[in-house]
Design a protein around this motif. Structure first.
Motif, PDB file in Angstrom:
ATOM      1  N   GLU A 166      27.731   9.080 -40.282  1.00 34.31           N
ATOM      2  CA  GLU A 166      26.500   8.745 -41.006  1.00 34.31           C
ATOM      3  C   GLU A 166      26.502   7.270 -41.410  1.00 34.31           C
ATOM      4  O   GLU A 166      25.487   6.576 -41.298  1.00 34.31           O
ATOM      5  CB  GLU A 166      26.352   9.631 -42.241  1.00 34.31           C
ATOM      6  CG  GLU A 166      25.064   9.382 -42.995  1.00 34.31           C
ATOM      7  CD  GLU A 166      24.890  10.299 -44.193  1.00 34.31           C
ATOM      8  OE1 GLU A 166      23.882  10.128 -44.892  1.00 34.31           O
ATOM      9  OE2 GLU A 166      25.748  11.177 -44.447  1.00 34.31           O
ATOM     10  N   GLY A 167      27.648   6.788 -41.863  1.00 29.17           N
ATOM     11  CA  GLY A 167      27.766   5.370 -42.199  1.00 29.17           C
ATOM     12  C   GLY A 167      27.531   4.481 -40.996  1.00 29.17           C
ATOM     13  O   GLY A 167      26.824   3.469 -41.077  1.00 29.17           O
ATOM     14  N   MET A 168      28.100   4.871 -39.851  1.00 26.91           N
ATOM     15  CA  MET A 168      27.887   4.084 -38.633  1.00 26.91           C
ATOM     16  C   MET A 168      26.418   4.108 -38.222  1.00 26.91           C
ATOM     17  O   MET A 168      25.880   3.086 -37.784  1.00 26.91           O
ATOM     18  CB  MET A 168      28.785   4.593 -37.502  1.00 26.91           C
ATOM     19  CG  MET A 168      30.210   4.135 -37.630  1.00 26.91           C
ATOM     20  SD  MET A 168      31.119   4.285 -36.079  1.00 26.91           S
ATOM     21  CE  MET A 168      31.877   5.859 -36.312  1.00 26.91           C
ATOM     22  N   ALA A 169      25.762   5.248 -38.379  1.00 32.37           N
ATOM     23  CA  ALA A 169      24.336   5.338 -38.055  1.00 32.37           C
ATOM     24  C   ALA A 169      23.527   4.394 -38.944  1.00 32.37           C
ATOM     25  O   ALA A 169      22.587   3.737 -38.472  1.00 32.37           O
ATOM     26  CB  ALA A 169      23.846   6.773 -38.196  1.00 32.37           C
ATOM     27  N   ASN A 170      23.902   4.299 -40.209  1.00 34.02           N
ATOM     28  CA  ASN A 170      23.218   3.370 -41.119  1.00 34.02           C
ATOM     29  C   ASN A 170      23.440   1.922 -40.693  1.00 34.02           C
ATOM     30  O   ASN A 170      22.512   1.107 -40.735  1.00 34.02           O
ATOM     31  CB  ASN A 170      23.680   3.582 -42.563  1.00 34.02           C
ATOM     32  CG  ASN A 170      23.160   4.872 -43.148  1.00 34.02           C
ATOM     33  OD1 ASN A 170      22.103   5.368 -42.769  1.00 34.02           O
ATOM     34  ND2 ASN A 170      23.903   5.444 -44.079  1.00 34.02           N
ATOM     35  N   TRP A 171      24.665   1.583 -40.292  1.00 30.38           N
ATOM     36  CA  TRP A 171      24.943   0.221 -39.820  1.00 30.38           C
ATOM     37  C   TRP A 171      24.182  -0.072 -38.532  1.00 30.38           C
ATOM     38  O   TRP A 171      23.702  -1.189 -38.333  1.00 30.38           O
ATOM     39  CB  TRP A 171      26.438   0.009 -39.628  1.00 30.38           C
ATOM     40  CG  TRP A 171      27.215  -0.030 -40.915  1.00 30.38           C
ATOM     41  CD1 TRP A 171      26.783  -0.503 -42.127  1.00 30.38           C
ATOM     42  CD2 TRP A 171      28.544   0.434 -41.115  1.00 30.38           C
ATOM     43  NE1 TRP A 171      27.781  -0.364 -43.060  1.00 30.38           N
ATOM     44  CE2 TRP A 171      28.873   0.211 -42.478  1.00 30.38           C
ATOM     45  CE3 TRP A 171      29.503   1.020 -40.298  1.00 30.38           C
ATOM     46  CZ2 TRP A 171      30.107   0.526 -43.022  1.00 30.38           C
ATOM     47  CZ3 TRP A 171      30.730   1.337 -40.841  1.00 30.38           C
ATOM     48  CH2 TRP A 171      31.026   1.105 -42.185  1.00 30.38           C
ATOM     49  N   LEU A 172      24.055   0.930 -37.654  1.00 25.52           N
ATOM     50  CA  LEU A 172      23.261   0.750 -36.435  1.00 25.52           C
ATOM     51  C   LEU A 172      21.805   0.460 -36.786  1.00 25.52           C
ATOM     52  O   LEU A 172      21.160  -0.390 -36.158  1.00 25.52           O
ATOM     53  CB  LEU A 172      23.351   1.989 -35.537  1.00 25.52           C
ATOM     54  CG  LEU A 172      24.619   2.123 -34.708  1.00 25.52           C
ATOM     55  CD1 LEU A 172      24.704   3.516 -34.098  1.00 25.52           C
ATOM     56  CD2 LEU A 172      24.657   1.070 -33.620  1.00 25.52           C
ATOM     57  N   ASP A 173      21.289   1.158 -37.782  1.00 25.04           N
ATOM     58  CA  ASP A 173      19.918   0.913 -38.231  1.00 25.04           C
ATOM     59  C   ASP A 173      19.787  -0.519 -38.759  1.00 25.04           C
ATOM     60  O   ASP A 173      18.796  -1.203 -38.463  1.00 25.04           O
ATOM     61  CB  ASP A 173      19.533   1.937 -39.297  1.00 25.04           C
ATOM     62  CG  ASP A 173      18.075   1.843 -39.684  1.00 25.04           C
ATOM     63  OD1 ASP A 173      17.218   1.838 -38.779  1.00 25.04           O
ATOM     64  OD2 ASP A 173      17.795   1.770 -40.904  1.00 25.04           O
ATOM     65  N   LEU A 182      21.917  -9.638 -27.163  1.00 22.71           N
ATOM     66  CA  LEU A 182      22.119  -8.753 -28.307  1.00 22.71           C
ATOM     67  C   LEU A 182      21.388  -7.430 -28.123  1.00 22.71           C
ATOM     68  O   LEU A 182      21.939  -6.368 -28.425  1.00 22.71           O
ATOM     69  CB  LEU A 182      21.658  -9.432 -29.600  1.00 22.71           C
ATOM     70  CG  LEU A 182      22.670 -10.380 -30.222  1.00 22.71           C
ATOM     71  CD1 LEU A 182      22.010 -11.229 -31.301  1.00 22.71           C
ATOM     72  CD2 LEU A 182      23.836  -9.608 -30.789  1.00 22.71           C
ATOM     73  N   ALA A 183      20.164  -7.490 -27.643  1.00 26.65           N
ATOM     74  CA  ALA A 183      19.401  -6.253 -27.430  1.00 26.65           C
ATOM     75  C   ALA A 183      20.081  -5.365 -26.400  1.00 26.65           C
ATOM     76  O   ALA A 183      20.191  -4.148 -26.585  1.00 26.65           O
ATOM     77  CB  ALA A 183      17.975  -6.577 -26.993  1.00 26.65           C
ATOM     78  N   ALA A 184      20.578  -5.957 -25.332  1.00 29.52           N
ATOM     79  CA  ALA A 184      21.246  -5.175 -24.290  1.00 29.52           C
ATOM     80  C   ALA A 184      22.545  -4.565 -24.799  1.00 29.52           C
ATOM     81  O   ALA A 184      22.821  -3.380 -24.571  1.00 29.52           O
ATOM     82  CB  ALA A 184      21.519  -6.054 -23.071  1.00 29.52           C
ATOM     83  N   ILE A 185      23.337  -5.359 -25.496  1.00 31.65           N
ATOM     84  CA  ILE A 185      24.628  -4.861 -25.984  1.00 31.65           C
ATOM     85  C   ILE A 185      24.420  -3.840 -27.093  1.00 31.65           C
ATOM     86  O   ILE A 185      25.138  -2.844 -27.177  1.00 31.65           O
ATOM     87  CB  ILE A 185      25.524  -6.023 -26.447  1.00 31.65           C
ATOM     88  CG1 ILE A 185      25.805  -6.972 -25.275  1.00 31.65           C
ATOM     89  CG2 ILE A 185      26.830  -5.510 -27.021  1.00 31.65           C
ATOM     90  CD1 ILE A 185      26.420  -8.295 -25.691  1.00 31.65           C
ATOM     91  N   LEU A 186      23.423  -4.076 -27.942  1.00 33.38           N
ATOM     92  CA  LEU A 186      23.117  -3.104 -28.995  1.00 33.38           C
ATOM     93  C   LEU A 186      22.669  -1.785 -28.371  1.00 33.38           C
ATOM     94  O   LEU A 186      23.052  -0.709 -28.851  1.00 33.38           O
ATOM     95  CB  LEU A 186      22.053  -3.650 -29.946  1.00 33.38           C
ATOM     96  CG  LEU A 186      21.687  -2.766 -31.135  1.00 33.38           C
ATOM     97  CD1 LEU A 186      22.912  -2.381 -31.948  1.00 33.38           C
ATOM     98  CD2 LEU A 186      20.657  -3.478 -32.007  1.00 33.38           C
ATOM     99  N   GLY A 187      21.907  -1.853 -27.296  1.00 34.67           N
ATOM    100  CA  GLY A 187      21.527  -0.630 -26.577  1.00 34.67           C
ATOM    101  C   GLY A 187      22.753   0.111 -26.064  1.00 34.67           C
ATOM    102  O   GLY A 187      22.838   1.337 -26.144  1.00 34.67           O
ATOM    103  N   ARG A 188      23.713  -0.640 -25.543  1.00 31.56           N
ATOM    104  CA  ARG A 188      24.963  -0.026 -25.068  1.00 31.56           C
ATOM    105  C   ARG A 188      25.721   0.621 -26.222  1.00 31.56           C
ATOM    106  O   ARG A 188      26.243   1.734 -26.094  1.00 31.56           O
ATOM    107  CB  ARG A 188      25.834  -1.077 -24.379  1.00 31.56           C
ATOM    108  CG  ARG A 188      27.038  -0.475 -23.676  1.00 31.56           C
ATOM    109  CD  ARG A 188      27.866  -1.528 -22.994  1.00 31.56           C
ATOM    110  NE  ARG A 188      28.988  -1.818 -23.868  1.00 31.56           N
ATOM    111  CZ  ARG A 188      29.551  -3.003 -24.011  1.00 31.56           C
ATOM    112  NH1 ARG A 188      29.115  -4.042 -23.356  1.00 31.56           N
ATOM    113  NH2 ARG A 188      30.568  -3.163 -24.813  1.00 31.56           N
ATOM    114  N   LEU A 189      25.752  -0.053 -27.362  1.00 35.89           N
ATOM    115  CA  LEU A 189      26.422   0.498 -28.537  1.00 35.89           C
ATOM    116  C   LEU A 189      25.741   1.790 -28.977  1.00 35.89           C
ATOM    117  O   LEU A 189      26.413   2.783 -29.268  1.00 35.89           O
ATOM    118  CB  LEU A 189      26.415  -0.523 -29.675  1.00 35.89           C
ATOM    119  CG  LEU A 189      26.898  -0.043 -31.053  1.00 35.89           C
ATOM    120  CD1 LEU A 189      28.312   0.504 -30.977  1.00 35.89           C
ATOM    121  CD2 LEU A 189      26.798  -1.173 -32.061  1.00 35.89           C
ATOM    122  N   GLU A 190      24.429   1.801 -29.012  1.00 36.10           N
ATOM    123  CA  GLU A 190      23.706   3.006 -29.441  1.00 36.10           C
ATOM    124  C   GLU A 190      23.941   4.168 -28.475  1.00 36.10           C
ATOM    125  O   GLU A 190      24.117   5.307 -28.904  1.00 36.10           O
ATOM    126  CB  GLU A 190      22.216   2.704 -29.563  1.00 36.10           C
ATOM    127  CG  GLU A 190      21.920   1.809 -30.748  1.00 36.10           C
ATOM    128  CD  GLU A 190      20.472   1.389 -30.830  1.00 36.10           C
ATOM    129  OE1 GLU A 190      19.801   1.303 -29.780  1.00 36.10           O
ATOM    130  OE2 GLU A 190      20.010   1.159 -31.959  1.00 36.10           O
TER     131      GLU A 190
END
Length: 138
Positions: free
Chosen positions: A55-62, A114-122
């Motif tokens: 849940e904490g990681m989901a908040n950081w992703l947000d 950043l958008a591409a890497i963030l997509g990979r992280l998600e």
């Protein structure tokens, strides 16, 4: 075997190349670290702790998404580094690596990267959550 596909685009900056990465298989994990979590926290305590961590990681992703949308690239490094640290501690290898890449890319401020890497992280996070949920079901 090389699992990346390289494509040259028509009008890139000189020397630039677009690389499409495919994720093959499931999430990459260090099972020994995850097993240690369950050994250190018997019963439902481990599950509850993992739920809190996810849940904490989901908040950081947000937070990362919001900061990307606001073009506040420098502020993306801290939540990405937190995800990398926590994910590494519990053995979520691909999540930790992708988060580290987000933190590194934040220093450059390239919104497209950043958008591409963030997509990979998600995607790595989603696969991990699904696999952990399926793992706990009998």
């Amino acid at each position: 075997m090389d699992k990346t596909m390289h494509f040259h685009i028509a009008h890139p900056r000189p020397g630039c190349e677009v690389v499409f990465l495919r994720q093959l298989g499931g999430a990459q994990r260090d099972p020994s670290r995850l097993a240690q979590v369950f050994a250190d926290h018997p019963g439902r305590a481990a599950e509850d702790m993992l739920c809190d961590i996810l849940e904490g990681m989901a908040n950081w992703l947000d937070q990362l998404q919001q900061r990307l949308a606001a073009a506040d690239h420098a502020a993306m490094a801290k939540p990405a580094a937190r995800i990398a640290l926590v994910a590494g501690q519990i053995g979520l290898t691909d999540v930790a690596l992708a988060a580290k890449h987000v933190a590194d890319a934040a220093a450059f401020g390239d919104r497209h990267a950043l958008a591409a890497i963030l997509g990979r992280l998600e995607r790595a996070f989603d696969v991990t959550v699904t696999e952990l949920w399926d793992f706990r079901d009998p």
